[in-house]
Design a protein around this motif. Structure first.
Motif, PDB file in Angstrom:
ATOM      1  N   VAL A   1       6.376  -8.393   6.243  1.00 40.39           N
ATOM      2  CA  VAL A   1       5.372  -7.756   5.385  1.00 40.39           C
ATOM      3  C   VAL A   1       4.554  -6.800   6.235  1.00 40.39           C
ATOM      4  CG1 VAL A   1       3.346  -8.092   3.926  1.00 40.39           C
ATOM      5  CG2 VAL A   1       5.241  -9.721   3.813  1.00 40.39           C
ATOM      6  N   LEU A   2       4.382  -5.576   5.763  1.00 40.62           N
ATOM      7  CA  LEU A   2       3.551  -4.584   6.427  1.00 40.62           C
ATOM      8  C   LEU A   2       2.318  -4.335   5.574  1.00 40.62           C
ATOM      9  CD1 LEU A   2       6.256  -4.250   7.901  1.00 40.62           C
ATOM     10  CD2 LEU A   2       5.880  -1.779   7.892  1.00 40.62           C
ATOM     11  N   SER A   3       1.135  -4.519   6.148  1.00 38.65           N
ATOM     12  CA  SER A   3      -0.116  -4.304   5.425  1.00 38.65           C
ATOM     13  C   SER A   3      -0.667  -2.927   5.768  1.00 38.65           C
ATOM     14  CB  SER A   3      -1.134  -5.390   5.791  1.00 38.65           C
ATOM     15  OG  SER A   3      -2.380  -5.131   5.173  1.00 38.65           O
ATOM     16  N   VAL A   4      -0.665  -2.033   4.795  1.00 40.53           N
ATOM     17  CA  VAL A   4      -1.174  -0.662   4.982  1.00 40.53           C
ATOM     18  C   VAL A   4      -2.091  -0.313   3.817  1.00 40.53           C
ATOM     19  CG1 VAL A   4       0.641   0.260   6.463  1.00 40.53           C
ATOM     20  CG2 VAL A   4       1.022   0.149   4.019  1.00 40.53           C
TER      21      VAL A   4
ATOM     22  N   GLY B   1       0.825  -1.199   0.000  1.00 43.08           N
ATOM     23  CA  GLY B   1       0.000   0.000   0.000  1.00 43.08           C
ATOM     24  C   GLY B   1       0.857   1.245   0.000  1.00 43.08           C
ATOM     25  N   ALA B   2       0.722   2.076  -1.040  1.00 46.38           N
ATOM     26  CA  ALA B   2       1.574   3.260  -1.190  1.00 46.38           C
ATOM     27  C   ALA B   2       0.809   4.544  -0.900  1.00 46.38           C
ATOM     28  CB  ALA B   2       2.172   3.299  -2.601  1.00 46.38           C
ATOM     29  N   GLY B   3      -0.108   4.478   0.087  1.00 48.46           N
ATOM     30  CA  GLY B   3      -0.737   5.698   0.558  1.00 48.46           C
ATOM     31  C   GLY B   3       0.191   6.416   1.525  1.00 48.46           C
ATOM     32  N   ILE B   4      -0.372   7.349   2.309  1.00 44.51           N
ATOM     33  CA  ILE B   4       0.456   8.118   3.231  1.00 44.51           C
ATOM     34  C   ILE B   4       1.163   7.218   4.236  1.00 44.51           C
ATOM     35  CG2 ILE B   4       0.404   9.863   5.043  1.00 44.51           C
ATOM     36  CD1 ILE B   4       0.122  10.936   2.232  1.00 44.51           C
ATOM     37  N   THR B   5       0.421   6.313   4.861  1.00 45.22           N
ATOM     38  CA  THR B   5       1.026   5.425   5.858  1.00 45.22           C
ATOM     39  C   THR B   5       2.099   4.550   5.234  1.00 45.22           C
ATOM     40  OG1 THR B   5      -1.105   5.377   6.998  1.00 45.22           O
ATOM     41  CG2 THR B   5       0.524   3.762   7.679  1.00 45.22           C
TER      42      THR B   5
ATOM     43  N   PRO C   1      -1.676   3.020 -10.306  1.00 46.61           N
ATOM     44  CA  PRO C   1      -0.521   3.254 -11.181  1.00 46.61           C
ATOM     45  C   PRO C   1       0.484   4.235 -10.623  1.00 46.61           C
ATOM     46  CG  PRO C   1      -2.429   4.427 -12.001  1.00 46.61           C
ATOM     47  CD  PRO C   1      -2.909   3.613 -10.850  1.00 46.61           C
ATOM     48  N   ALA C   2       0.129   4.970  -9.545  1.00 46.52           N
ATOM     49  CA  ALA C   2       1.038   5.955  -8.967  1.00 46.52           C
ATOM     50  C   ALA C   2       0.943   5.896  -7.449  1.00 46.52           C
ATOM     51  CB  ALA C   2       0.698   7.364  -9.467  1.00 46.52           C
ATOM     52  N   ALA C   3       2.033   6.263  -6.784  1.00 43.82           N
ATOM     53  CA  ALA C   3       2.066   6.264  -5.323  1.00 43.82           C
ATOM     54  C   ALA C   3       1.429   7.539  -4.783  1.00 43.82           C
ATOM     55  CB  ALA C   3       3.504   6.141  -4.835  1.00 43.82           C
ATOM     56  N   GLY C   4       0.857   7.439  -3.585  1.00 43.58           N
ATOM     57  CA  GLY C   4       0.279   8.610  -2.942  1.00 43.58           C
ATOM     58  C   GLY C   4      -1.111   8.389  -2.392  1.00 43.58           C
ATOM     59  N   GLY C   5      -1.794   7.334  -2.868  1.00 39.01           N
ATOM     60  CA  GLY C   5      -3.127   7.033  -2.362  1.00 39.01           C
ATOM     61  C   GLY C   5      -4.142   8.113  -2.679  1.00 39.01           C
ATOM     62  N   LYS C   6      -5.158   8.237  -1.817  1.00 37.89           N
ATOM     63  CA  LYS C   6      -6.247   9.196  -2.038  1.00 37.89           C
ATOM     64  C   LYS C   6      -5.769  10.636  -1.956  1.00 37.89           C
ATOM     65  CE  LYS C   6      -9.869   6.151  -0.232  1.00 37.89           C
ATOM     66  NZ  LYS C   6      -8.952   5.054   0.181  1.00 37.89           N
TER      67      LYS C   6
END
Length: 471
Positions: A197-200, A12-16, A38-43
């Motif tokens: 593994v970190l699940s975010v 997961g490439a959101g803020i967290t 397709p890009a990092a950063g999430g919502k």
């Protein structure tokens, strides 16, 4: 001889996820960062500004100890770090093995264009005859089947949206470097030798489609909720007022434009608790972020329009419980003139002008009221619990789940969740030296120049065998 630091996957490439990945990279670990987008950063990429500062918010994720290892530039344009590999359009399907020696199975959807050959000349995009609703702009406009991965990286490699693409071959014909590969298919890969593994994976937003309460009739991914074309979700409104949005932002008078006819919208209403605090749809709880979302959007609209726009928020309770959040609300109401009406909106209807929306409600004195607006914004919170359950592989030993995956969180809370998750990971990854316990509390670095703010947990790379403890 020192052993190589563990290889870690942050899902997961959101803020967290971004913060956790950068923390672990600074500790010396190699980090793989898969995300289905397709890009990092999430919502956050789709949001115009962030409360309570009305700035972007991504810069606070940057490394503080080794900034040279992260390429300079806006993080909205992409993450470049020596020890972080971003894996776009990739989802984890299984985790097997034991901690320290995990095998992670991932499914990747190819971009259709080889990034090492793409020069971002844009010829393929120009030649593409197919288009469809743009999910980044909440469906308010259309985009080509070939486009940049993110509007914040217009000069980056192009990718193909296979949901729109017909594989007609026009893009391949005009590509000067032979980068287009229309024969690519989804691939399954096993990543071995993973330490942790970190699940975010974050939370989905509530989709008002199918609940015909406030004009729902079309999927929220189309941006418009259906029966009333000038009723938008909060996320769609963010895209509506953005300079990178469907109509390049605001009008010359600094007012939003109505989706139905492109005319200026002067009177705008926000309806709170859409999809939350409603036992009839099995969503009895507060969504945690909608109040501040609406206050921010209404404040920005008032400020940018030179106080010309009339903004009204219909709410049951305004929960401004974060740092400086109450001050933000006070400024919105007292300085910017955002109108706050405490009630529960009964329904929406068509106004005297077919393009206007009539909001029916009962005022605090119990009297029925009806007001017309040019735009109505539905403050949709987190989706139902059934859509936000952790994946099955998250229960596997050696997988840590972030607290921010349990509820919608703002940037500050997401950063705290990431640092807490990093601390848990550091405790598992810390080497055990002769004569010491297998568990040792990780050290936390404090920034003395910023009122004692916790920067993150930073430990040295493993020098001996990794000691694992179940937490």
């Amino acid at each position: 001889m020192a052993e190589q630091a563990a290889k870690i996957i942050v899902v997961g490439a959101g803020i967290t996820g971004l913060r956790a990945a950068l923390n672990l990279a600074e500790m010396g670990h190699e980090v793989l960062l898969p995300d289905e987008a397709p890009a990092a950063g999430g919502k956050l990429l789709q949001l115009e500004k962030q409360y309570p500062t009305d700035h972007c918010g991504l810069c606070r994720l940057r490394p503080s100890l080794n900034p040279d290892e992260t390429a300079a530039g806006c993080l909205r344009r992409g993450l470049i770090h020596d020890r972080v590999a971003f894996l776009p359009r990739t989802r984890v399907t299984a985790v097997t093995g034991c901690p320290g020696h995990l095998t992670v199975t991932v499914e990747s959807t190819p971009g259709g264009i080889k990034p090492e050959l793409c020069t971002a000349c844009g010829l393929c995009e120009e030649a593409c005859p197919e288009s469809g609703p743009d999910p980044f702009n909440a469906g308010l406009n259309r985009r080509k089947a070939v486009s940049p991965a993110s509007p914040f990286a217009p000069f980056g490699p192009r990718v193909i949206d296979w949901n729109i693409c017909t594989r007609c071959g026009r893009c391949r014909e005009v590509c000067p470097t032979g980068a287009v590969d229309l024969d690519q298919r989804p691939a399954t890969t096993e990543l071995t030798g993973i330490g942790l593994v970190l699940s975010v994976t974050g939370r989905s937003l509530y989709d008002p489609y199918g609940v015909d309460l406030y004009g729902g009739g079309r999927p929220a991914c189309q941006g418009l909720t259906g029966r009333w074309p000038n009723v938008l979700t909060g996320l769609a409104y963010e895209r509506l007022i953005s300079p990178l949005g469907p109509w390049d932002g605001l009008s010359e008078s600094r007012l939003p434009l109505r989706p139905s006819d492109g005319r200026e919208a002067k009177r705008i209403a926000w309806i709170q608790c859409v999809g939350s605090r409603n036992v009839m749809i099995q969503a009895p709880d507060c969504s945690n972020a909608c109040c501040m979302f609406a206050l921010k959007e209404a404040s920005l609209t008032r400020e940018r329009s030179g106080l010309m726009a009339e903004t009204t928020i219909f709410y049951m309770d305004l929960r401004t419980y974060g740092r400086d959040f109450q001050r933000y609300r006070d400024r919105a109401e007292q300085e910017l003139g955002v109108r706050l009406v405490r009630c529960r909106v009964h329904s929406l209807d068509q106004g005297d002008d077919p393009q206007e929306v009539l909001v029916r409600y009962v005022d605090p004195e119990g009297r029925p009221k009806a007001e017309s607006f040019d735009l109505v914004v539905l403050s949709t919170g987190q989706g139902p619990e059934s859509n936000n359950r952790p994946p099955e592989w998250a229960d596997h030993e050696g997988v840590l789940v972030a607290d921010s995956s349990l509820a919608l969180t703002d940037i500050a809370e997401s950063v705290i969740a990431a640092d807490a998750l990093t601390a848990r990971a550091a405790g598992l990854l810390r080497p055990r030296r002769p004569g010491e316990s297998s568990w040792k509390r990780p050290e936390i670095q404090i920034d003395p120049g910023r009122s004692g703010q916790i920067l993150a947990v930073f430990l040295s790379p493993a020098e001996e065998d990794v000691s694992w403890e179940k937490v």
